[in-house]
Write an enzyme that holds these catalytic residues in place. Structure first.
Site, PDB file in Angstrom:
ATOM      1  N   PRO A 144       0.661  -1.317  -0.230  1.00 51.11           N
ATOM      2  CA  PRO A 144      -0.278   0.052  -0.050  1.00 51.11           C
ATOM      3  C   PRO A 144       0.909   1.161  -0.135  1.00 51.11           C
ATOM      4  O   PRO A 144       1.730   1.366   0.834  1.00 51.11           O
ATOM      5  CB  PRO A 144      -0.710  -0.173   1.190  1.00 51.11           C
ATOM      6  CG  PRO A 144      -0.770  -1.551   1.664  1.00 51.11           C
ATOM      7  CD  PRO A 144       0.640  -2.059   1.247  1.00 51.11           C
ATOM      8  N   GLU A 145       0.499   2.332  -0.822  1.00 53.25           N
ATOM      9  CA  GLU A 145       1.172   3.334  -0.921  1.00 53.25           C
ATOM     10  C   GLU A 145       0.142   4.452  -0.468  1.00 53.25           C
ATOM     11  O   GLU A 145      -0.871   4.288   0.213  1.00 53.25           O
ATOM     12  CB  GLU A 145       1.676   3.786  -2.340  1.00 53.25           C
ATOM     13  CG  GLU A 145       2.502   2.515  -2.905  1.00 53.25           C
ATOM     14  CD  GLU A 145       3.160   2.825  -4.356  1.00 53.25           C
ATOM     15  OE1 GLU A 145       3.249   3.982  -4.718  1.00 53.25           O
ATOM     16  OE2 GLU A 145       3.277   1.637  -4.815  1.00 53.25           O
TER      17      GLU A 145
ATOM     18  N   ARG B 264       1.748 -11.870   5.866  1.00 52.91           N
ATOM     19  CA  ARG B 264       3.258 -11.905   5.795  1.00 52.91           C
ATOM     20  C   ARG B 264       4.046 -11.280   7.033  1.00 52.91           C
ATOM     21  O   ARG B 264       5.158 -11.313   6.722  1.00 52.91           O
ATOM     22  CB  ARG B 264       3.744 -11.187   4.310  1.00 52.91           C
ATOM     23  CG  ARG B 264       3.093 -11.955   3.368  1.00 52.91           C
ATOM     24  CD  ARG B 264       3.636 -11.410   1.938  1.00 52.91           C
ATOM     25  NE  ARG B 264       5.177 -11.535   1.701  1.00 52.91           N
ATOM     26  CZ  ARG B 264       5.512 -11.354   0.493  1.00 52.91           C
ATOM     27  NH1 ARG B 264       5.101 -10.719  -0.431  1.00 52.91           N
ATOM     28  NH2 ARG B 264       7.025 -11.576   0.543  1.00 52.91           N
TER      29      ARG B 264
END
Ligand SMILES: [Zn+2]
Length: 273
Positions: free
Chosen positions: A2-3, A117
Protein backbone atom coordinates in the site's frame (compact mmCIF):
# COMPACT_ATOMS: atom_id res chain seq x y z
CA UNK A 1 2.55 -2.67 -0.97
CA UNK A 2 0.00 0.00 0.00
CA UNK A 3 1.21 3.49 -0.93
CA UNK A 4 -0.19 6.94 -0.11
CA UNK A 5 -3.53 6.56 -2.00
CA UNK A 6 -4.21 3.09 -0.56
CA UNK A 7 -3.40 4.21 3.01
CA UNK A 8 -5.48 7.37 2.51
CA UNK A 9 -8.40 5.22 1.30
CA UNK A 10 -8.15 2.97 4.36
CA UNK A 11 -7.99 6.02 6.67
CA UNK A 12 -11.05 7.50 4.93
CA UNK A 13 -13.02 4.28 5.32
CA UNK A 14 -12.21 4.01 9.04
CA UNK A 15 -12.95 7.71 9.57
CA UNK A 16 -16.20 7.85 7.58
CA UNK A 17 -17.51 4.34 8.28
CA UNK A 18 -19.07 2.17 5.58
CA UNK A 19 -22.16 0.03 4.94
CA UNK A 20 -20.58 -2.58 7.19
CA UNK A 21 -19.46 -0.54 10.19
CA UNK A 22 -19.73 2.90 11.84
CA UNK A 23 -16.93 5.47 11.92
CA UNK A 24 -14.17 4.56 14.36
CA UNK A 25 -13.71 8.18 15.45
CA UNK A 26 -14.97 8.37 19.03
CA UNK A 27 -14.70 4.60 19.55
CA UNK A 28 -13.28 3.50 22.91
CA UNK A 29 -10.83 0.63 23.16
CA UNK A 30 -11.93 -1.95 25.74
CA UNK A 31 -9.13 -4.46 25.35
CA UNK A 32 -6.35 -5.54 23.03
CA UNK A 33 -5.13 -8.99 21.96
CA UNK A 34 -1.68 -9.42 20.48
CA UNK A 35 -1.42 -12.66 18.47
CA UNK A 36 2.00 -11.96 16.95
CA UNK A 37 4.40 -10.20 19.31
CA UNK A 38 6.72 -8.86 16.61
CA UNK A 39 3.88 -6.91 14.99
CA UNK A 40 4.10 -4.53 17.97
CA UNK A 41 7.24 -2.47 17.39
CA UNK A 42 6.92 -0.37 20.56
CA UNK A 43 6.40 -0.62 23.52
CA UNK A 44 6.60 -4.26 24.72
CA UNK A 45 3.24 -5.92 24.16
CA UNK A 46 2.34 -6.05 27.90
CA UNK A 47 2.61 -2.25 28.14
CA UNK A 48 0.98 -1.83 24.72
CA UNK A 49 -2.08 -3.76 25.90
CA UNK A 50 -2.19 -2.02 29.30
CA UNK A 51 -1.78 1.55 28.00
CA UNK A 52 -4.42 1.16 25.27
CA UNK A 53 -7.15 0.02 27.63
CA UNK A 54 -9.82 2.75 27.95
CA UNK A 55 -8.27 5.02 25.30
CA UNK A 56 -10.59 6.72 22.80
CA UNK A 57 -9.82 7.15 19.08
CA UNK A 58 -10.01 10.93 18.59
CA UNK A 59 -8.76 11.33 15.03
CA UNK A 60 -7.70 9.06 12.17
CA UNK A 61 -5.22 10.41 9.64
CA UNK A 62 -2.26 9.56 7.48
CA UNK A 63 1.37 10.66 7.24
CA UNK A 64 3.33 9.20 4.32
CA UNK A 65 2.41 5.52 4.29
CA UNK A 66 1.59 5.49 8.03
CA UNK A 67 -1.91 5.38 9.46
CA UNK A 68 -2.08 7.75 12.42
CA UNK A 69 -4.64 7.29 15.23
CA UNK A 70 -4.66 10.15 17.75
CA UNK A 71 -5.82 8.89 21.15
CA UNK A 72 -5.87 10.64 24.56
CA UNK A 73 -2.31 11.94 24.66
CA UNK A 74 -0.94 8.90 22.82
CA UNK A 75 -0.58 8.10 19.12
CA UNK A 76 -1.14 4.70 17.58
CA UNK A 77 0.74 4.22 14.30
CA UNK A 78 0.41 1.46 11.72
CA UNK A 79 2.72 0.72 8.80
CA UNK A 80 1.15 -1.89 6.54
CA UNK A 81 4.35 -2.82 4.65
CA UNK A 82 3.76 -5.73 2.23
CA UNK A 83 0.44 -7.21 3.22
CA UNK A 84 -1.05 -5.36 6.21
CA UNK A 85 -4.67 -4.21 6.29
CA UNK A 86 -7.10 -2.92 8.90
CA UNK A 87 -10.46 -4.62 9.13
CA UNK A 88 -13.47 -3.67 11.21
CA UNK A 89 -15.44 -6.75 12.19
CA UNK A 90 -18.39 -7.53 14.41
CA UNK A 91 -17.32 -9.05 17.74
CA UNK A 92 -19.61 -11.97 16.84
CA UNK A 93 -17.25 -12.97 14.01
CA UNK A 94 -14.46 -15.41 14.72
CA UNK A 95 -10.92 -13.98 14.69
CA UNK A 96 -9.61 -14.65 11.18
CA UNK A 97 -6.31 -16.42 10.48
CA UNK A 98 -3.38 -13.97 10.07
CA UNK A 99 -4.92 -11.50 12.56
CA UNK A 100 -1.88 -10.08 14.39
CA UNK A 101 -3.41 -7.51 16.76
CA UNK A 102 -7.10 -7.08 17.66
CA UNK A 103 -8.60 -4.02 19.34
CA UNK A 104 -11.97 -4.69 20.95
CA UNK A 105 -14.12 -1.55 20.76
CA UNK A 106 -16.96 -0.47 23.05
CA UNK A 107 -19.36 -0.42 20.06
CA UNK A 108 -19.22 -4.24 19.73
CA UNK A 109 -16.83 -4.00 16.84
CA UNK A 110 -13.27 -5.14 16.58
CA UNK A 111 -10.47 -3.42 14.71
CA UNK A 112 -8.16 -6.12 13.37
CA UNK A 113 -4.62 -5.63 12.10
CA UNK A 114 -4.55 -8.40 9.51
CA UNK A 115 -1.12 -9.18 8.04
CA UNK A 116 -0.39 -12.57 6.40
CA UNK A 117 3.28 -11.81 5.66
CA UNK A 118 3.97 -10.28 9.10
CA UNK A 119 6.11 -7.34 7.90
CA UNK A 120 3.60 -4.73 9.13
CA UNK A 121 4.20 -2.90 12.40
CA UNK A 122 2.23 -0.98 15.03
CA UNK A 123 3.58 1.58 17.50
CA UNK A 124 2.02 3.26 20.55
CA UNK A 125 3.92 6.48 21.24
CA UNK A 126 3.75 9.60 23.38
CA UNK A 127 5.67 11.47 20.69
CA UNK A 128 4.79 10.34 17.16
CA UNK A 129 7.84 12.20 15.81
CA UNK A 130 9.95 9.41 17.21
CA UNK A 131 8.87 7.48 14.11
CA UNK A 132 7.39 10.14 11.80
CA UNK A 133 10.08 12.77 12.42
CA UNK A 134 12.41 11.55 9.69
CA UNK A 135 9.82 11.66 6.94
CA UNK A 136 10.15 14.13 4.09
CA UNK A 137 7.34 16.51 3.10
CA UNK A 138 3.85 15.37 2.18
CA UNK A 139 3.37 15.59 -1.62
CA UNK A 140 0.31 17.84 -1.18
CA UNK A 141 1.95 20.16 1.37
CA UNK A 142 1.39 23.71 -0.02
CA UNK A 143 4.83 24.66 1.35
CA UNK A 144 6.34 22.17 -1.10
CA UNK A 145 6.35 24.65 -3.98
CA UNK A 146 7.92 23.95 -7.37
CA UNK A 147 10.91 26.06 -6.33
CA UNK A 148 11.42 24.21 -3.02
CA UNK A 149 11.06 20.89 -4.85
CA UNK A 150 13.64 21.94 -7.47
CA UNK A 151 16.10 22.95 -4.74
CA UNK A 152 15.61 19.65 -2.92
CA UNK A 153 16.26 17.77 -6.18
CA UNK A 154 19.40 19.75 -7.00
CA UNK A 155 20.89 19.38 -3.51
CA UNK A 156 21.10 15.61 -3.82
CA UNK A 157 22.72 13.86 -6.75
CA UNK A 158 20.68 10.73 -7.08
CA UNK A 159 18.73 8.91 -9.75
CA UNK A 160 15.08 9.95 -9.74
CA UNK A 161 13.57 6.49 -9.20
CA UNK A 162 15.35 5.57 -5.95
CA UNK A 163 15.19 9.18 -4.75
CA UNK A 164 11.39 9.40 -5.07
CA UNK A 165 11.07 6.07 -3.24
CA UNK A 166 13.15 7.47 -0.36
CA UNK A 167 10.62 8.44 2.34
CA UNK A 168 13.03 11.03 3.74
CA UNK A 169 12.97 12.90 0.42
CA UNK A 170 9.19 12.82 -0.10
CA UNK A 171 6.70 10.77 1.92
CA UNK A 172 4.14 8.35 0.53
CA UNK A 173 5.40 7.26 -2.89
CA UNK A 174 6.13 3.61 -3.69
CA UNK A 175 6.83 1.68 -6.87
CA UNK A 176 3.48 2.20 -8.61
CA UNK A 177 3.05 5.94 -8.23
CA UNK A 178 6.75 6.68 -8.84
CA UNK A 179 6.71 4.89 -12.21
CA UNK A 180 3.42 6.55 -13.16
CA UNK A 181 4.63 10.03 -12.13
CA UNK A 182 7.93 9.74 -14.03
CA UNK A 183 6.06 8.67 -17.18
CA UNK A 184 3.62 11.56 -16.78
CA UNK A 185 6.58 13.96 -16.45
CA UNK A 186 8.50 12.45 -19.40
CA UNK A 187 11.55 11.74 -17.25
CA UNK A 188 13.68 8.60 -17.44
CA UNK A 189 13.92 6.80 -14.05
CA UNK A 190 17.74 6.96 -14.15
CA UNK A 191 17.88 10.74 -14.71
CA UNK A 192 20.01 12.37 -12.02
CA UNK A 193 18.08 14.70 -9.77
CA UNK A 194 20.66 17.51 -10.06
CA UNK A 195 20.48 17.44 -13.84
CA UNK A 196 16.87 18.40 -14.35
CA UNK A 197 15.74 21.95 -15.11
CA UNK A 198 13.34 24.00 -12.96
CA UNK A 199 10.51 23.53 -15.47
CA UNK A 200 11.03 19.74 -15.40
CA UNK A 201 10.99 19.76 -11.60
CA UNK A 202 7.73 21.72 -11.64
CA UNK A 203 6.21 19.29 -14.13
CA UNK A 204 7.36 16.31 -12.02
CA UNK A 205 5.79 17.73 -8.85
CA UNK A 206 2.54 18.38 -10.74
CA UNK A 207 2.60 14.80 -12.08
CA UNK A 208 3.27 13.31 -8.62
CA UNK A 209 0.22 15.16 -7.31
CA UNK A 210 -1.90 14.22 -10.34
CA UNK A 211 -1.22 10.47 -10.15
CA UNK A 212 -1.73 10.42 -6.36
CA UNK A 213 -5.00 12.35 -6.74
CA UNK A 214 -6.20 9.92 -9.38
CA UNK A 215 -5.18 7.01 -7.14
CA UNK A 216 -7.15 8.44 -4.21
CA UNK A 217 -10.16 9.14 -6.45
CA UNK A 218 -10.13 5.47 -7.49
CA UNK A 219 -9.69 4.24 -3.88
CA UNK A 220 -6.12 3.14 -4.59
CA UNK A 221 -4.84 0.20 -6.59
CA UNK A 222 -5.59 -3.45 -5.79
CA UNK A 223 -2.72 -5.23 -7.49
CA UNK A 224 -2.88 -8.40 -5.45
CA UNK A 225 -5.21 -10.05 -2.98
CA UNK A 226 -3.95 -7.92 -0.09
CA UNK A 227 -5.56 -4.52 -0.55
CA UNK A 228 -9.06 -4.74 -1.95
CA UNK A 229 -11.62 -2.28 -3.21
CA UNK A 230 -9.30 -0.13 -5.32
CA UNK A 231 -9.75 0.54 -9.03
CA UNK A 232 -6.59 2.39 -10.10
CA UNK A 233 -4.95 -0.85 -11.32
CA UNK A 234 -7.21 -0.57 -14.39
CA UNK A 235 -5.73 2.81 -15.30
CA UNK A 236 -1.97 2.20 -15.08
CA UNK A 237 -0.08 3.79 -17.97
CA UNK A 238 3.27 2.03 -17.45
CA UNK A 239 3.32 0.09 -14.17
CA UNK A 240 3.40 -3.70 -14.80
CA UNK A 241 2.71 -3.06 -18.49
CA UNK A 242 6.04 -4.08 -20.05
CA UNK A 243 5.65 -4.99 -23.72
CA UNK A 244 2.28 -3.24 -23.96
CA UNK A 245 1.96 0.00 -25.97
CA UNK A 246 2.61 3.37 -24.28
CA UNK A 247 -0.74 5.20 -24.13
CA UNK A 248 0.97 8.36 -25.46
CA UNK A 249 3.06 7.08 -28.36
CA UNK A 250 2.45 3.35 -28.85
CA UNK A 251 6.06 2.25 -28.18
CA UNK A 252 6.28 -0.92 -26.06
CA UNK A 253 6.80 -0.17 -22.36
CA UNK A 254 10.15 -1.41 -21.06
CA UNK A 255 11.04 -2.86 -17.68
CA UNK A 256 14.43 -2.43 -16.00
CA UNK A 257 15.60 -3.05 -12.47
CA UNK A 258 16.69 -0.01 -10.48
CA UNK A 259 17.89 -0.58 -6.92
CA UNK A 260 16.26 -4.03 -6.91
CA UNK A 261 12.88 -2.55 -7.89
CA UNK A 262 11.10 -3.38 -11.14
CA UNK A 263 10.81 -0.10 -13.04
CA UNK A 264 8.53 0.54 -16.01
CA UNK A 265 8.92 3.34 -18.54
CA UNK A 266 8.44 4.35 -22.17
CA UNK A 267 11.79 4.59 -24.02
CA UNK A 268 10.36 7.23 -26.40
CA UNK A 269 8.48 9.49 -23.95
CA UNK A 270 11.18 9.13 -21.28
CA UNK A 271 14.49 9.31 -23.17
CA UNK A 272 17.63 8.04 -21.43
CA UNK A 273 19.66 10.81 -19.77
ZN1 LIG B 1 5.57 6.77 -24.98
Amino acid sequence: MPELPEVESIANRLRMGSDLHPSLVGARILSVQVYWQRSVAKPLSESFIEELKGQTIRRIGRRGKFLVFDLDGLTLLFHLRMSGDLWVESMAQAVAPHSRVCFELASNYRLTFHDPRKFGRVWLLEDADEVLGELGPEPFDPQLTAEVFFQRLSRVRRQLKPLLLDQRFIAGLGNIYTDEALHCAGLHPLTRSDQIRPDQAERLLGCIRAVLEEGIRRNGASIDWVYRGGDFQNYFRVYKRSGLPCPNCGMPIQRITVGQRGTHFCPACQPAP
